[in-house]
Scaffold this active site. Structure first.
Site, short mmCIF file in Angstrom:
data_model
loop_
_atom_site.label_atom_id
_atom_site.label_comp_id
_atom_site.label_asym_id
_atom_site.label_seq_id
_atom_site.Cartn_x
_atom_site.Cartn_y
_atom_site.Cartn_z
N TYR B 136 0.86 -1.26 -0.12
CA TYR B 136 0.10 0.06 -0.29
C TYR B 136 0.90 1.25 0.00
O TYR B 136 2.11 1.18 -0.53
CB TYR B 136 -0.98 -0.13 1.33
CG TYR B 136 -2.11 0.69 1.12
CD1 TYR B 136 -2.85 0.58 -0.09
CD2 TYR B 136 -2.55 1.59 2.32
CE1 TYR B 136 -4.21 1.46 -0.33
CE2 TYR B 136 -3.63 2.15 2.12
CZ TYR B 136 -4.56 2.45 0.85
OH TYR B 136 -5.64 2.92 0.88
N LYS B 191 -20.46 -18.88 -11.68
CA LYS B 191 -19.67 -18.79 -12.85
C LYS B 191 -18.28 -18.72 -12.44
O LYS B 191 -17.26 -18.98 -12.84
CB LYS B 191 -20.14 -17.73 -13.49
CG LYS B 191 -19.53 -17.81 -15.06
CD LYS B 191 -20.58 -18.34 -16.09
CE LYS B 191 -19.81 -18.63 -17.39
NZ LYS B 191 -20.85 -18.99 -18.53
#
Lengths: 491, 491
Positions: B136, B191
């Site tokens: 970060y 999916k």
């Protein structure tokens, strides 16, 4: 997270050709190199090498042995440098140490980013045809039908209840400016990591090739069904204000602009703790806020909501007062809620006799002699990143508490302390909007944690690794959300 | 995945008030209940209970012991039922068995969907302040700057290179119709699970509150920067054709409508294998296609691309021919590329003397006596789901090879065999578009796998758990993509 430094708001300024502001003053983990080194197996060899590295200004981290023969030892040496040029200088110094052969040099930041930092995982494996029939067709049709019949079941039967879209257009990436959606993606991935690690939240980056306010609001509205909240990120001010407002009006899930509210919450927490350290009530403090970009506006709002009466706000033109020209919506609000004495002038004027300075502007805008005119036991938060409004080393003795955006010093004012717990609370409450009371409640509970331990001049905010932080912030937000849910108020 | 059954295209038909077509004829894993049962510890008790369950029509799965005392045994018994009403009947039957006490009854499909089926995980943990600084701020700023300087690095340094947006508006959810984006979410999550489990791909559902073609195209265009591909799903025809075409024109990542092309690819693979079983060249076959919805159009296109010359296409009005009224873009193309003899009439006419029947239409539209007029060694693929155009039991003896959409029979024509490997290949090649040659190549390589094992009337497609499938499809797609990358052709 956009930096909090956009003092004079510059909508959509394209800074992509400016040099990247990624140089930091001291050796940092952000510039970590791993040197693979083959050393002669002589006593003192490692000492010679590490001395050379130290002489070149590098800090040394982990040193591990990779392999060893009778005559040589191969090690990986981790070194922290100041920037890329410094890194090259350090490697050159290492190459000049007799008896040391430098092999590969790996930039750890780039190595760790290879292929991205997050992944999408199934919560259970599909090992058989039966499991496929349950999780996918035909079984999933039963779940879809159940949601179609009772739409609120989407909160139980899908990822919605635990998911947050981290939405950006890349118009204000960190302190780097308008780098666009591709360059924003690693920041949003980092944010998603923090969401999961600290908040247990499934956050996914949506880096938008979108330019107008209308487009971003339309995008946020369209993707809302699949998410339980939207975290706006790195969107330039003042567009960000309108986007947040309009998007929250359009969707039935909470919208939170972290660069504004995350920063405001942790700032207020720090200020409450600092006021305790100097034994002053919050309501008595004169607070000077330099910078009225996204963070500045949000800070002023939360200070007003928390009961701070005497705020002086400045943009690059000076103190905002009723006579200031060309006030937009946000700055008109500021003028109405600050500067009760209708002061005019510059930062030096504003600081005279003030108790608190909050900088969300730019590098080196504040002189020590101005700070010396502040009240005794002053509180100074120069938050500009990477270089603050005044270097902490230069801050005079009348200042008792200092906080910055840097991780290298005590009192880092870091919104990583906020957003994981804040969204945890929003999601657990299935909140539909963000309310200002939630912001103040989150700040107070962070200050409470510090108070439990005993606030000091060097300890005004908890550590991001403090395990109490997320549950405390989450409960505070959830309590406000549940109390207000039926009334659906807006930020 | 939308079902392949939209024979006569009905744009945006709202079927949300129709009964959900989730009832299947035989006991299925989709209706799995787990019964917690306390049985007297007498010999034969379990036999009595399972006999009662069997008499009520349930199939029995796993039986495990939860706890045991001198007098009782507590077990979890998994039972497969036909539908929810049948499930209730089975539980009632169990309650009537003397010596059996039924505790909780858990619907496994709902239990597994609780809280969703996917999660977003960090690829490494952030255990220290240093690791935070790398993944970060400030470290990530270096990565953003690197991408801003050289945009193509987004493919190396972010999740883009492995991520797919699973984009739907919920207008054609499975065979259930226009249930909207919330009800579509569990399908898209399923999916995404399959993408990861079979293809190692990070897919995220984008369930869009979007209605017009323009809106969906705009949404897909805006989110494209963060993804390496877009999988369109469960979007009603004929809108889906225009959306796919316009979106692919607008973005520089591949766009694949799985309901069309996934189905077409596996159908072609099955047909190639079946043609081998009956020892007929593909080019000699007369193929009747009933249904010109999304799947039907894609099937006809891939058959033409694969060299099938004699195709007869029908919608609900009968055989498409140059005189058919109101032909839209897709159907005009069909008329130009099929029906060389300019036949007119109904399905019965079309089937007379045909070699292959492909149904992507609706339940029970085909009579056995029509099928009996087909050529000897006929091939019949009634793919309508959940109830095919003709029940396999009713198919006469002149038919040699049968394939359906059902997992309960051999030869399941299932696009789960396609999309994980297809996108793996697209991503590995960093393809910018999908080309028709990729579709045919993927079908051929699937048929090759079957040929290696020896195709039979009951084995014309590989198992979804066959580990050769994904790498084979991926290599085939990647090879075409890399050969064509410089030319950037379009689907």
């Amino acid at each position: 997270m956009s930096t909090t430094t956009s003092a004079p708001p510059e909508p959509s300024r394209d800074t992509s050709n400016e040099p990247a502001a990624t140089t930091v003053a001291t050796p940092s983990a952000a510039f970590t190199l791993t040197l693979r080194v083959e050393l002669a197996a002589d006593p003192g060899m490692l000492g010679k090498l590490t001395t050379a590295l130290g002489d070149a200004g590098a800090n040394i981290g982990t040193v591990i042995v990779i392999s060893r023969t009778h005559h040589t030892v191969v090690r990986d040496i981790q070194i922290f440098c100041r920037d890329e040029i410094h890194g090259e200088r350090v490697v050159t110094a290492a190459r000049h140490v007799p008896g040391a052969r430098i092999g590969s040099v790996t930039d750890q930041t780039f190595a760790l980013h290879q292929g991205g930092k997050i992944e999408v995982m199934p919560r259970f494996a599909l090992g058989s045809r039966e499991e496929l029939s349950i999780a996918y067709t035909p079984g999933v049709a039963r779940i879809s039908s159940a949601i179609a019949e009772r739409p609120e079941r989407v909160w139980d039967l899908t990822i919605k209840r635990n998911s947050v879209a981290v939405l950006t257009d890349g118009s204000a990436v960190l302190g780097l400016g308008n780098l666009g959606p591709h360059a924003a993606l690693p920041v949003m991935e980092g944010k998603a990591m923090l969401f999961k690690q600290f908040g247990g939240i499934d956050a996914y980056p949506i880096c938008a090739d979108a330019h107008s306010v209308d487009e971003i609001v339309a995008l946020g509205t369209m993707i809302a069904p699949g998410f339980g909240g939207i975290n706006l990120e790195d969107i330039s001010a003042p567009r960000a204000f309108e986007i947040e407002r309009r998007l929250q009006d359009a969707v039935d899930i909470p919208v939170f602009h972290d660069d504004q509210h995350g920063t405001a919450i942790i700032l207020l927490a720090a200020l409450i703790s600092a006021a305790q350290v100097v034994a002053r009530p919050l309501a008595d403090l004169r607070v000077v806020v330099l910078g009225t970009g996204a963070a500045g506006v949000a800070i002023i709002r939360i200070l007003v909501d928390a009961g701070v009466h005497d705020i002086i706000a400045l943009d690059r033109r000076g103190i905002l007062h009723p006579g200031t020209a060309n006030l937009d919506l946000e700055r008109r609000w500021i003028v109405e809620h600050t500067n009760p004495e209708r002061l005019t002038g510059d930062v030096a004027t504003a600081l005279r006799g003030a108790d608190v300075f909050i900088g969300v502007s730019g590098a080196n805008l504040i002189r020590a002699e101005w700070v010396r005119t502040m009240h005794d036991d002053a509180i100074v938060f120069p938050l500009a990143n990477p270089t603050p409004e005044i270097m902490p080393e230069s801050i005079p003795d009348n200042v008792r508490v200092v906080g910055t955006g840097s991780s290298d010093r005590p009192n880092q004012i870091n919104n990583t302390l906020v957003f994981p717990g804040f969204f945890r609370g929003l999601l657990d409450a299935q909140a539909r909007t963000v309310h200002p009371d939630m912001l103040v409640a989150a700040a107070r509970v962070l200050a409470d944690l510090v108070a439990q331990d005993g606030a000091t001049a060097d300890y005004i905010v908890p550590s991001v690794f403090d395990p109490r932080v997320v549950p405390a912030v989450a409960s505070a937000v959830q309590a406000v959300a549940e109390a207000r849910l039926s009334r659906s108020p807006q930020l």
